[in-house]
Enzyme design. Structure first.
Site, mmCIF file in Angstrom:
data_model
loop_
_atom_site.group_PDB
_atom_site.id
_atom_site.type_symbol
_atom_site.label_atom_id
_atom_site.label_comp_id
_atom_site.label_asym_id
_atom_site.label_seq_id
_atom_site.Cartn_x
_atom_site.Cartn_y
_atom_site.Cartn_z
ATOM 1 N N ASN A 146 13.012 -43.038 -11.932
ATOM 2 C CA ASN A 146 14.269 -43.521 -11.313
ATOM 3 C C ASN A 146 14.477 -45.025 -11.495
ATOM 4 O O ASN A 146 15.578 -45.468 -11.802
ATOM 5 C CB ASN A 146 14.324 -43.125 -9.828
ATOM 6 C CG ASN A 146 13.184 -43.683 -9.017
ATOM 7 O OD1 ASN A 146 12.085 -43.881 -9.526
ATOM 8 N ND2 ASN A 146 13.426 -43.929 -7.749
ATOM 9 N N GLU A 244 3.513 -44.481 -2.932
ATOM 10 C CA GLU A 244 4.881 -44.709 -2.457
ATOM 11 C C GLU A 244 5.624 -43.402 -2.698
ATOM 12 O O GLU A 244 5.945 -43.064 -3.829
ATOM 13 C CB GLU A 244 5.479 -45.898 -3.230
ATOM 14 C CG GLU A 244 6.584 -46.568 -2.478
ATOM 15 C CD GLU A 244 7.904 -45.886 -2.690
ATOM 16 O OE1 GLU A 244 8.191 -44.901 -1.945
ATOM 17 O OE2 GLU A 244 8.636 -46.299 -3.581
ATOM 18 N N CYS A 278 14.325 -44.731 -3.921
ATOM 19 C CA CYS A 278 13.500 -44.330 -2.774
ATOM 20 C C CYS A 278 14.090 -44.846 -1.463
ATOM 21 O O CYS A 278 14.071 -44.148 -0.453
ATOM 22 C CB CYS A 278 12.059 -44.761 -2.942
ATOM 23 S SG CYS A 278 11.863 -46.389 -3.636
ATOM 24 N N GLU A 457 3.477 -52.707 -1.629
ATOM 25 C CA GLU A 457 3.703 -53.359 -2.917
ATOM 26 C C GLU A 457 4.470 -54.648 -2.636
ATOM 27 O O GLU A 457 5.001 -54.845 -1.551
ATOM 28 C CB GLU A 457 4.490 -52.424 -3.850
ATOM 29 C CG GLU A 457 3.742 -51.110 -4.023
ATOM 30 C CD GLU A 457 4.102 -50.291 -5.243
ATOM 31 O OE1 GLU A 457 5.122 -49.579 -5.180
ATOM 32 O OE2 GLU A 457 3.353 -50.340 -6.244
HETATM 33 P P1 NDP Z 1 6.869 -36.646 -9.745
HETATM 34 O O1 NDP Z 1 6.172 -37.174 -8.562
HETATM 35 O O2 NDP Z 1 6.380 -35.340 -10.284
HETATM 36 O O3 NDP Z 1 6.799 -37.707 -10.955
HETATM 37 C C1 NDP Z 1 6.471 -39.061 -10.817
HETATM 38 C C2 NDP Z 1 5.364 -39.442 -11.816
HETATM 39 O O4 NDP Z 1 4.182 -38.689 -11.525
HETATM 40 C C3 NDP Z 1 5.695 -39.128 -13.274
HETATM 41 O O5 NDP Z 1 5.108 -40.093 -14.112
HETATM 42 C C4 NDP Z 1 5.007 -37.780 -13.470
HETATM 43 O O6 NDP Z 1 4.745 -37.466 -14.822
HETATM 44 C C5 NDP Z 1 3.725 -38.003 -12.696
HETATM 45 N N1 NDP Z 1 3.046 -36.781 -12.289
HETATM 46 C C6 NDP Z 1 3.578 -35.554 -12.075
HETATM 47 N N2 NDP Z 1 2.613 -34.688 -11.698
HETATM 48 C C7 NDP Z 1 1.443 -35.379 -11.664
HETATM 49 C C8 NDP Z 1 0.098 -35.033 -11.347
HETATM 50 N N3 NDP Z 1 -0.243 -33.794 -10.981
HETATM 51 N N4 NDP Z 1 -0.845 -35.986 -11.418
HETATM 52 C C9 NDP Z 1 -0.534 -37.251 -11.775
HETATM 53 N N5 NDP Z 1 0.735 -37.627 -12.110
HETATM 54 C C10 NDP Z 1 1.707 -36.707 -12.041
HETATM 55 O O7 NDP Z 1 8.387 -36.548 -9.404
HETATM 56 P P2 NDP Z 1 9.510 -35.616 -10.059
HETATM 57 O O8 NDP Z 1 9.854 -36.180 -11.375
HETATM 58 O O9 NDP Z 1 9.071 -34.190 -10.049
HETATM 59 O O10 NDP Z 1 10.710 -35.777 -9.019
HETATM 60 C C11 NDP Z 1 10.861 -34.841 -7.986
HETATM 61 C C12 NDP Z 1 11.367 -35.439 -6.702
HETATM 62 O O11 NDP Z 1 10.442 -36.426 -6.278
HETATM 63 C C13 NDP Z 1 12.698 -36.175 -6.774
HETATM 64 O O12 NDP Z 1 13.779 -35.313 -6.651
HETATM 65 C C14 NDP Z 1 12.586 -37.111 -5.611
HETATM 66 O O13 NDP Z 1 12.909 -36.434 -4.428
HETATM 67 C C15 NDP Z 1 11.119 -37.454 -5.602
HETATM 68 N N6 NDP Z 1 10.887 -38.737 -6.292
HETATM 69 C C16 NDP Z 1 10.950 -39.843 -5.516
HETATM 70 C C17 NDP Z 1 10.810 -41.079 -6.092
HETATM 71 C C18 NDP Z 1 10.897 -42.293 -5.252
HETATM 72 O O14 NDP Z 1 10.895 -43.413 -5.744
HETATM 73 N N7 NDP Z 1 10.974 -42.108 -3.960
HETATM 74 C C19 NDP Z 1 10.597 -41.259 -7.535
HETATM 75 C C20 NDP Z 1 10.546 -40.000 -8.274
HETATM 76 C C21 NDP Z 1 10.683 -38.810 -7.638
HETATM 77 P P3 NDP Z 1 5.817 -36.602 -15.685
HETATM 78 O O15 NDP Z 1 7.053 -37.413 -15.728
HETATM 79 O O16 NDP Z 1 5.141 -36.489 -17.003
HETATM 80 O O17 NDP Z 1 5.986 -35.302 -14.956
#
Ligand code: NDP
Length: 476
Positions: A146, A244, A278, A457
């Site tokens: 994001n 976070e 977020c 952070e």
């Molecule tokens: P994720 O938490 O899955 O992705 C964030 C990061 O974590 C990406 O780099 C992802 O890799 C990585 N990741 C995913 N699974 C694992 C794992 N098992 N171990 C280590 N790293 C991992 O978020 P999503 O993309 O699925 O988003 C889903 C929801 O999460 C959103 O709709 C939102 O509600 C929330 N979200 C909130 C954020 C915030 O700033 N508050 C930011 C992002 C998401 P990869 O991209 O390769 O899957």
């Protein structure tokens, strides 16, 4: 683009790739290697080899490299912002903000690099104790899609200043600007191996990074469920963690608020980056005495937002980052309608028409009279939908604000200092804004309470969280 390990570009050894597509057009922009656990191991080795030399440099020398990198980022900010918009979808104006924000972070950490990093405790006849701060070692940073540039800054700035080496895993949807920035940091003077970037899925690369015994800390931003999984995996080696995990920020508008300012605050707070922030305004509580005028003005502003390709000169809001993200929003709004849990005043659907057919666009949406049990307010609403509820008084607003399992940020819009103070004392959130929302400057610690995560952070606090103290006790 290729991964960066040990200061070199590294291709996909087994020719497997992840395609990066423009969320506004569906066009293929580039591809990055689908890395593996072996690539993570190689990156950790490179980070280990670089650690001693990097640690030995003085903090000021490390700070100067961050400062040179910031200058280069500023020189190239237009190209970097263009790349960020094409992979992430946000309007170019917001991408420029984010890239400049990255430079601000590096400059901030360069600026505090001359501060003493330790203390002496004089213990009288018992002697003296020297308390020394030192880096944790190799750290892992897992970045979401994001705000990939800003969040890379929140992790790389303090971690590198403190003398750690890093392995960074970008989100698979937005790895390109992160890779470009890693190249800039290397050009600015980071020794090879100090910052390594391994692309690939969360399941393969992310988990391998968390499980690697050589990695002493993981800093993660993203989904709550992923954060919980990371915490479980990290417990095997008792790793340090910053998590976070998002939020459901309430914004409270009292009857003495400046209505126009509070309208603009909600507009920016909710629709910036198509709501994928977020600390976005995710629940809006408005005092019933002003609700009529407030809702009318807010609805007019939301309906007038110009949605389109982020590269368009008049675009106020771009697409969501992926089909999955948009589908989550579609389902949440549809469920709310079906259950009679709210009234959609404007928006409430996918944008139709030729300009929108290949992108993940969704109408900026305002839902009023939202039931307290609606998924719009119980889940993290990560898109351009604003649920609004009216409240009879501050007590009710505070009680509703505290119903979330999250506690990242919250804001109150009022002219009354006592009201502001009560919200600060009683609303469970890491940051309370008064008459603004969303501002997160590098000087100020950032992080949540409850299920929004652990650790902070930004600010000097973040340097502390990438280092530990050791004590040398001198008996005389
Ligand atoms: P994720 O938490 O899955 O992705 C964030 C990061 O974590 C990406 O780099 C992802 O890799 C990585 N990741 C995913 N699974 C694992 C794992 N098992 N171990 C280590 N790293 C991992 O978020 P999503 O993309 O699925 O988003 C889903 C929801 O999460 C959103 O709709 C939102 O509600 C929330 N979200 C909130 C954020 C915030 O700033 N508050 C930011 C992002 C998401 P990869 O991209 O390769 O899957």
């Amino acid at each position: 683009m290729e991964m960066r390990i040990g200061g070199k570009n590294v291709s996909s050894p087994d020719d497997t790739w992840i395609e990066v597509k423009n969320p506004a057009t569906g066009e293929l922009i580039d591809r990055v290697p689908a890395g593996s656990a072996a690539d993570v191991a190689e990156a950790v080795e490179a980070a280990a080899a670089a650690l001693t030399g990097w640690k030995k440099k003085g903090m000021r020398e490390r700070g100067m490299i961050l400062f040179h990198a910031a200058l280069k980022v500023r020189e190239q900010h237009k190209d970097l912002a263009h790349l960020l918009t094409t992979e992430q979808g946000k309007p170019l104006r917001e991408a420029i903000d984010e890239v400049r924000g990255y430079a601000n972070i590096l400059e901030y950490y360069a600026g505090i690099s001359a501060q003493p990093a330790g203390e002496t405790v004089r213990l009288g006849v018992a002697g003296d104790a020297l308390v020394v701060r030192e880096p944790l070692g190799i750290c892992g940073a897992i970045i979401p899609w994001n705000m990939p540039v800003l969040i890379m800054g929140w992790k790389t700035g303090p971690a590198l200043l403190a003398g750690n080496t890093l392995v960074l895993k970008p989100a698979s949807a937005t790895p390109l600007t992160n890779l470009r920035l890693a190249g800039i940091l290397d050009e600015a003077g980071l020794p090879p191996g100090v910052l390594n970037v391994v692309t690939g899925s969360g399941r393969d690369v992310g988990e391998a990074l968390v499980k690697n015994p050589g990695v002493k800390k993981i800093s993660f931003t993203g989904n709550c469920a992923t954060g919980q999984r990371i915490r479980e995996l990290a417990s095997a080696h008792v790793k340090d963690l910053t998590l976070e995990l998002g939020g459901s920020d309430p914004m409270i508008v009292m009857d003495d608020a400046d209505i126009d300012k509070a309208v603009e605050g909600a507009l920016r707070g909710r629709f910036y980056n198509a709501g994928q922030v977020c600390t976005a305004v995710k629940r809006l509580y408005v005092h019933e005495k002003i609700a009529g005028e407030y809702v009318q003005k807010l609805k007019a502003r939301i309906s007038a937002l110009n949605v389109g390709n982020g590269l368009g000169p008049k675009t106020d809001m771009g697409p969501l980052n992926s089909a999955e993200q948009r589908e989550r929003i579609v389902q949440m709004v549809d469920r709310t309608r079906e259950r009679g849990d709210g009234t959609v005043l404007t928006g409430g659907g996918i944008l139709r028409g030729k300009a929108y057919e290949s992108g993940h666009f969704y109408h900026p949406t305002l839902v009023t009279d939202v039931a307290p049990g609606s998924c719009l307010v119980t889940d993290e609403l990560f898109g351009p939908v604003l649920p609004l509820m009216t409240v009879p008084d501050l007590d009710a607003a505070i009680a509703l604000a505290n119903t979330s399992r999250y506690g990242l940020g919250a804001s109150v819009w009022t002219q009354n200092l006592h009201t502001a103070r009560r919200v600060f004392d009683e609303v469970q959130a890491g940051i309370i804004w008064v008459n603004r929302h969303l501002t997160v400057p590098p000087e100020v610690p950032f992080g949540g309470m409850r299920e929004s995560g652990i650790g902070r952070e930004n600010g000097y606090h973040a340097v502390d969280q990438y280092s530990r103290t050791r004590t040398l006790f001198l008996g005389w």
